[in-house]
Design an enzyme around this catalytic site. Structure first.
Site, PDB file in Angstrom:
ATOM      1  N   LYS A  21       0.873  -1.184   0.000  1.00 19.93           N
ATOM      2  CA  LYS A  21       0.000   0.000   0.000  1.00 19.93           C
ATOM      3  C   LYS A  21       0.903   1.225   0.000  1.00 19.93           C
ATOM      4  O   LYS A  21       2.053   1.157   0.444  1.00 19.93           O
ATOM      5  CB  LYS A  21      -0.880   0.022   1.253  1.00 19.93           C
TER       6      LYS A  21
HETATM    7  P1  NAD Z   1     -13.131   7.790  -3.063  1.00 19.94           P
HETATM    8  O1  NAD Z   1     -12.128   8.806  -2.728  1.00 19.94           O
HETATM    9  O2  NAD Z   1     -13.541   7.614  -4.478  1.00 19.94           O
HETATM   10  O3  NAD Z   1     -14.472   8.024  -2.206  1.00 19.94           O
HETATM   11  C1  NAD Z   1     -14.500   8.155  -0.814  1.00 19.94           C
HETATM   12  C2  NAD Z   1     -15.865   8.680  -0.408  1.00 19.94           C
HETATM   13  O4  NAD Z   1     -15.954   8.726   1.011  1.00 19.94           O
HETATM   14  C3  NAD Z   1     -16.159  10.094  -0.902  1.00 19.94           C
HETATM   15  O5  NAD Z   1     -17.531  10.186  -1.268  1.00 19.94           O
HETATM   16  C4  NAD Z   1     -15.902  10.947   0.336  1.00 19.94           C
HETATM   17  O6  NAD Z   1     -16.599  12.184   0.312  1.00 19.94           O
HETATM   18  C5  NAD Z   1     -16.435  10.008   1.387  1.00 19.94           C
HETATM   19  N1  NAD Z   1     -16.007  10.304   2.735  1.00 19.94           N
HETATM   20  C6  NAD Z   1     -14.771  10.662   3.170  1.00 19.94           C
HETATM   21  N2  NAD Z   1     -14.789  10.876   4.485  1.00 19.94           N
HETATM   22  C7  NAD Z   1     -16.071  10.626   4.885  1.00 19.94           C
HETATM   23  C8  NAD Z   1     -16.731  10.688   6.127  1.00 19.94           C
HETATM   24  N3  NAD Z   1     -16.073  11.042   7.239  1.00 19.94           N
HETATM   25  N4  NAD Z   1     -18.047  10.363   6.173  1.00 19.94           N
HETATM   26  C9  NAD Z   1     -18.721   9.994   5.060  1.00 19.94           C
HETATM   27  N5  NAD Z   1     -18.141   9.931   3.857  1.00 19.94           N
HETATM   28  C10 NAD Z   1     -16.839  10.260   3.776  1.00 19.94           C
HETATM   29  O7  NAD Z   1     -12.554   6.411  -2.463  1.00 19.94           O
HETATM   30  P2  NAD Z   1     -12.904   4.932  -2.913  1.00 19.94           P
HETATM   31  O8  NAD Z   1     -11.944   4.511  -3.954  1.00 19.94           O
HETATM   32  O9  NAD Z   1     -14.384   4.831  -3.154  1.00 19.94           O
HETATM   33  O10 NAD Z   1     -12.496   4.128  -1.589  1.00 19.94           O
HETATM   34  C11 NAD Z   1     -13.375   4.055  -0.479  1.00 19.94           C
HETATM   35  C12 NAD Z   1     -12.891   2.942   0.450  1.00 19.94           C
HETATM   36  O11 NAD Z   1     -12.856   1.705  -0.287  1.00 19.94           O
HETATM   37  C13 NAD Z   1     -11.472   3.111   1.014  1.00 19.94           C
HETATM   38  O12 NAD Z   1     -11.433   2.532   2.291  1.00 19.94           O
HETATM   39  C14 NAD Z   1     -10.618   2.282   0.073  1.00 19.94           C
HETATM   40  O13 NAD Z   1      -9.427   1.849   0.691  1.00 19.94           O
HETATM   41  C15 NAD Z   1     -11.553   1.131  -0.197  1.00 19.94           C
HETATM   42  N6  NAD Z   1     -11.274   0.388  -1.428  1.00 19.94           N
HETATM   43  C16 NAD Z   1     -11.242   1.013  -2.637  1.00 19.94           C
HETATM   44  C17 NAD Z   1     -10.999   0.263  -3.784  1.00 19.94           C
HETATM   45  C18 NAD Z   1     -11.037   0.890  -5.158  1.00 19.94           C
HETATM   46  O14 NAD Z   1     -10.926   0.145  -6.160  1.00 19.94           O
HETATM   47  N7  NAD Z   1     -11.211   2.177  -5.289  1.00 19.94           N
HETATM   48  C19 NAD Z   1     -10.751  -1.122  -3.698  1.00 19.94           C
HETATM   49  C20 NAD Z   1     -10.795  -1.725  -2.432  1.00 19.94           C
HETATM   50  C21 NAD Z   1     -11.060  -0.963  -1.308  1.00 19.94           C
END
Ligand code: NAD
Length: 425
Positions: free
Chosen positions: A118
């Site tokens: 990571k």
């Molecule tokens: P992103 O940046 O696209 O979206 C994150 C979202 O969370 C946004 O809408 C943001 O406004 C919101 N957010 C942030 N802080 C917040 C809070 N305190 N309360 C409510 N909403 C809040 O990120 P993503 O890629 O969708 O990733 C989200 C999660 O999924 C992370 O934990 C990431 O590690 C995990 N993840 C992502 C992927 C991927 O392919 N993108 C794969 C596996 C896991």
């Protein structure tokens, strides 16, 4: 090492980074691993931190900022290191270390030939101009280039990073190493990206949610689903679940939350965010706080934002039958135990959100082979892979009378241990 584990239960049980170690500890308890085997499995292979100076131009003034970037390579016994890059002000080495470990277990659980890593930069990208973000990303790649590589370590998107950021990484790395699309996944389609990668994690979350409802003999049709976080993962999970017949009654982003008991039109919400940059001001739903969102009654709660949002403080208000961990490490281990004691089924992150890394694996394979599959093939193969992992976890959980997370960790840890021992590290 052991002292740290003991401290977890007594002092820091509600910290998500320590929860990751506590979940590992609990899973290996039954496996009879020696302390030295546990140490070998827990320690990072390599941890790199780099300084990235950047001149910022705001309100006609030029200021020099020094950012810190990280890459933790946890384990590569089963294949090259693999894991996302996040740009967020809270990024720090202990968070990245825990997330890198999680990637090792995730890739092993879904049985793809990768290890775990990571990385990230401690930065709020919303405060940078696009040109500044590009320079920051390229400088990060210049400094990390010795540890990245198509057969060494392959980054991918995570919080606040997207296909454009992946395109800059691919370009910067290729300047010095020749055309190398396989050095990063989650690229735009025009640059060797995968059909369906953007929506893969969210679609995988929806697929696992549907399997869980089925197993618990609960109807998904008209089921009330609440999703915290409306970024890449949350929005696509919401879209797919709505198309499967679920009622998405609550959604949120960093600016606040929305609730409508009849269901929120997710297509309109996505279009609204594309136009306005946030859910703030979206009509046809009641504005509530992020804290209130978690307490609304629902059939499934899907945290898809930051880690640790379901913790000792927020746990008691939660009113759901199922939690699907779309985010990484959203439930701390103390909250996990209390929720389970209340009969709530928790599908762990390493299973629930693995659709993204499976799709990343397909992208990497295609880049290496200079070949491309269509969207339906990607979706079918991703679901087949998730379905195998889901069935394995469910069977072990029933056989060993442990929860889904413990079963998932046990399967993953034993696969990694076997590879480590066969390779003779
Ligand atoms: P992103 O940046 O696209 O979206 C994150 C979202 O969370 C946004 O809408 C943001 O406004 C919101 N957010 C942030 N802080 C917040 C809070 N305190 N309360 C409510 N909403 C809040 O990120 P993503 O890629 O969708 O990733 C989200 C999660 O999924 C992370 O934990 C990431 O590690 C995990 N993840 C992502 C992927 C991927 O392919 N993108 C794969 C596996 C896991």
């Amino acid at each position: 090492m052991k002292e740290n584990w003991q401290a977890i239960d007594t002092q820091k049980g509600c910290c998500c980074h320590d929860s990751q170690a506590a979940f590992f500890d609990r899973a290996v308890e039954q496996l009879g691993l020696t302390v030295s085997q546990q140490e070998l499995l827990l320690q990072s292979f390599r941890e790199v931190s780099v300084q990235i100076p950047l001149k910022l131009h705001h309100d006609g003034e030029e200021t020099l900022h020094t950012f810190t970037g990280y890459r933790v390579q946890h384990n590569h016994a089963r294949g090259p290191f693999k894991g996302g890059l996040r740009f967020h002000p809270d990024v720090n080495i202990s968070e990245i270390r825990a997330l890198a470990q999680l990637m090792t277990w995730k890739t092993a659980l879904v049985d793809i030939p990768f290890g775990g890593a990571k990385g990230g930069i401690a930065v709020d990208p919303s405060r940078l101009l696009v040109d500044e973000l590009e320079i920051l990303t390229r400088r990060f790649v210049q400094k990390m280039a010795p540890v990245f590589g198509v057969d060494k370590d392959i980054p991918a998107p995570d919080m606040n990073t997207n296909p454009q950021v992946m395109a800059w990484i691919f370009d910067e790395y290729s300047k010095f190493n020749g055309y190398t699309p396989g050095v990063v996944t989650g690229k735009p389609i025009d640059l060797g990206g995968l059909q369906g990668r953007l929506e893969a994690t969210g679609n995988g979350v929806a697929f696992v949610t549907a399997q869980t409802f089925n197993d618990l003999s609960l109807p998904l049709k008209n089921a009330a689903v609440i999703i915290q976080g409306f970024g890449n993962v949350g929005s696509y999970a919401a879209l797919r679940l709505q198309s499967m017949g679920a009622r998405v009654t609550g959604i949120s982003d960093v600016d606040g939350a929305l609730f409508n008991a009849d269901g929120i039109d997710i297509v309109s919400a996505i279009q609204f965010v594309q136009k306005n940059g946030s859910l703030k001001g979206f009509p046809h739903a009641e504005n509530i706080s992020n804290e209130q969102l978690l307490t609304q009654p629902c059939d499934a709660l899907i945290p898809a934002a930051l880690e640790g949002t379901i913790n000792c403080e927020s746990e008691s208000g939660i009113n759901t039958k199922i939690i699907i961990e779309a985010a990484n490490m959203p439930v701390t281990h103390m909250a996990n135990d209390k929720l389970r004691a209340r009969g709530i089924t928790i599908v762990p992150d390493i299973l629930a959100n693995a659709g993204g890394v499976i799709a990343s694996y397909f992208e990497w394979v295609q880049n290496v082979q200079r070949f491309a599959w269509d969207r339906d093939t990607v979706q079918q193969r991703m679901e087949a892979c998730l379905s195998h992992a889901y069935t394995d976890v469910r069977k072990l959980s029933e056989k060993s009378q442990v929860d889904l997370r413990t079963a998932a960790y046990q399967l993953a840890v034993m696969r990694v241990l076997r590879s480590v021992e066969l390779r003779g590290f």
